[in-house]
Write an enzyme that holds these catalytic residues in place. Structure first.
Site, short mmCIF file in Angstrom:
data_model
loop_
_atom_site.label_atom_id
_atom_site.label_comp_id
_atom_site.label_asym_id
_atom_site.label_seq_id
_atom_site.Cartn_x
_atom_site.Cartn_y
_atom_site.Cartn_z
N ASN A 10 0.87 -1.18 0.00
CA ASN A 10 0.00 0.00 0.00
C ASN A 10 0.90 1.23 0.00
OD1 ASN A 10 -1.85 2.01 0.42
ND2 ASN A 10 -2.24 1.49 2.58
N LYS A 12 0.13 4.28 -0.30
CA LYS A 12 -0.48 5.48 0.28
C LYS A 12 -0.23 6.69 -0.63
CE LYS A 12 0.45 3.44 4.75
NZ LYS A 12 0.20 3.56 6.18
N HIS A 95 -9.55 1.10 4.82
CA HIS A 95 -8.27 1.38 5.48
C HIS A 95 -8.49 2.38 6.60
CE1 HIS A 95 -4.15 2.56 6.26
NE2 HIS A 95 -3.77 1.47 5.62
N GLU A 97 -6.82 4.79 7.65
CA GLU A 97 -6.53 6.20 7.34
C GLU A 97 -7.69 6.84 6.59
OE1 GLU A 97 -2.69 5.59 5.50
OE2 GLU A 97 -1.84 5.04 7.44
N GLU A 169 -5.48 -5.09 10.53
CA GLU A 169 -4.52 -3.99 10.70
C GLU A 169 -4.82 -3.23 11.99
OE1 GLU A 169 -2.48 -2.87 6.79
OE2 GLU A 169 -4.10 -1.48 7.17
N GLY A 175 2.43 2.12 10.79
CA GLY A 175 3.40 3.20 10.67
C GLY A 175 4.11 3.57 11.97
N SER A 213 3.35 -2.18 10.28
CA SER A 213 4.79 -2.16 10.52
C SER A 213 5.48 -3.48 10.17
CB SER A 213 5.08 -1.77 11.98
OG SER A 213 4.65 -0.44 12.23
N GLY A 234 2.79 -1.18 4.25
CA GLY A 234 2.84 0.24 3.92
C GLY A 234 4.26 0.69 3.66
N GLY A 235 4.88 1.32 4.66
CA GLY A 235 6.21 1.93 4.51
C GLY A 235 7.24 1.03 3.86
C1 PEP Z 1 -0.84 0.13 5.96
O1 PEP Z 1 -0.95 1.34 5.78
O2 PEP Z 1 -1.69 -0.62 5.50
C2 PEP Z 1 0.31 -0.36 6.71
C3 PEP Z 1 0.28 -1.58 7.12
O3 PEP Z 1 1.34 0.54 6.92
P1 PEP Z 1 2.77 0.22 7.59
O4 PEP Z 1 3.26 -1.08 7.01
O5 PEP Z 1 3.62 1.39 7.21
O6 PEP Z 1 2.54 0.11 9.06
#
Ligand code: PEP
Length: 251
Positions: A10, A12, A95, A97, A169, A175, A213, A234-235
């Site tokens: 993802n 973002k 999600h 966010e 999640e 994050g 994460s 994500g990151g």
């Molecule tokens: C996400 O935004 O779905 C996510 C899991 O982010 P991160 O891996 O950065 O925690």
């Protein structure tokens, strides 16, 4: 029950330009995934078409990050599921966010899911508790409530329920560099499948991903966790080499 494994990046609101998104997509496609692991990337909507063109012929699927529940009309800033035809095989919905920043509640998430599934998309439905709910021991209650509402449209479209993937999640893990423990994720996956069964859907057949994460270092323990079939990343999905390591861990 053998379920397909899936790892989705993802992106973002990254990377900083369409050209950079295309370059990242090409870099991801350079490492073929292991057999039995499906891979997807979810670029920002402005880059969807270019990324999809760059990935044509590669095993890397394209996902949208969100879709609207309507198919046309006065919905500034939104994209319709039907607009993704030929460009994406699936979409994320729910999600945290989007729930937080755009006010999505479970009723809206359910409508988005229904529209996406009707449009032939695979749906990665995100559920998960806040830190306060986690600390109050309310994870299970929250997940059960989210699944009961968000996935309810599939009761009337059981023939399409194979399109559903659920990403657990926990909001406090996204994050933050503080992933949930694999045991916590496995327990959540069990709750998710039980809640799907409660809707008359097939929990055992539904892939459940963990997100929050995940890195190359933590991926192997999630890959080994009972009931976890992949990851929403994500990151760590913004660096192709690290993302490839995460994908490999699920092989
Ligand atoms: C996400 O935004 O779905 C996510 C899991 O982010 P991160 O891996 O950065 O925690």
């Amino acid at each position: 029950m053998t379920r397909a494994r899936l790892v989705v990046g993802n992106w973002k609101m990254n990377p900083p330009s369409v050209d950079a998104a295309v370059a990242l997509a090409r870099a991801v496609a350079e490492t073929p995934p292991p057999a039995h692991v499906a891979v997807g990337v979810a670029p920002p909507s402005v880059a969807l078409v270019a990324v999809s063109a760059a990935l044509r012929g590669s095993p890397v699927a394209v996902y949208a990050q969100d879709v609207h529940w309507e198919d046309r009309g006065a919905h500034t800033g939104a994209i319709a599921a039907s607009m993704l035809a030929g460009h994406a095989t699936g979409t994320i919905v729910g999600h945290s966010e989007v729930r937080r920043e755009q006010g999505d509640d479970d009723a809206r998430v359910a409508r988005k899911l229904a529209r996406a599934v009707a449009g032939g998309l695979r749906v990665v439905l995100c559920v998960g508790e806040s830190e306060a709910e986690f600390l109050a021991g309310e994870t299970e209650r929250l997940i059960v409530r989210q699944i009961a509402v968000d996935a309810a449209p599939l009761q009337a479209a059981r023939e399409r329920s194979g399109a559903l993937v659920v990403a657990y999640e926990p909001i406090w893990a996204i994050g933050t560099g503080r992933p949930a423990t694999p045991t916590h994720a496995s327990n959540a996956a069990r709750v998710i499948r039980r809640a799907l069964d409660g809707l008359g859907l097939d929990g055992a057949a539904t892939a459940v991903l963990y997100g929050g994460s995940v890195t190359a270092a933590s991926a192997p323990e999630f890959a080994a966790a009972d009931g976890i079939d992949g990851a929403l990343v994500g990151g760590a999905s913004l660096a192709a080499a690290e993302f490839a390591s995460i994908v490999r861990a699920f092989g």
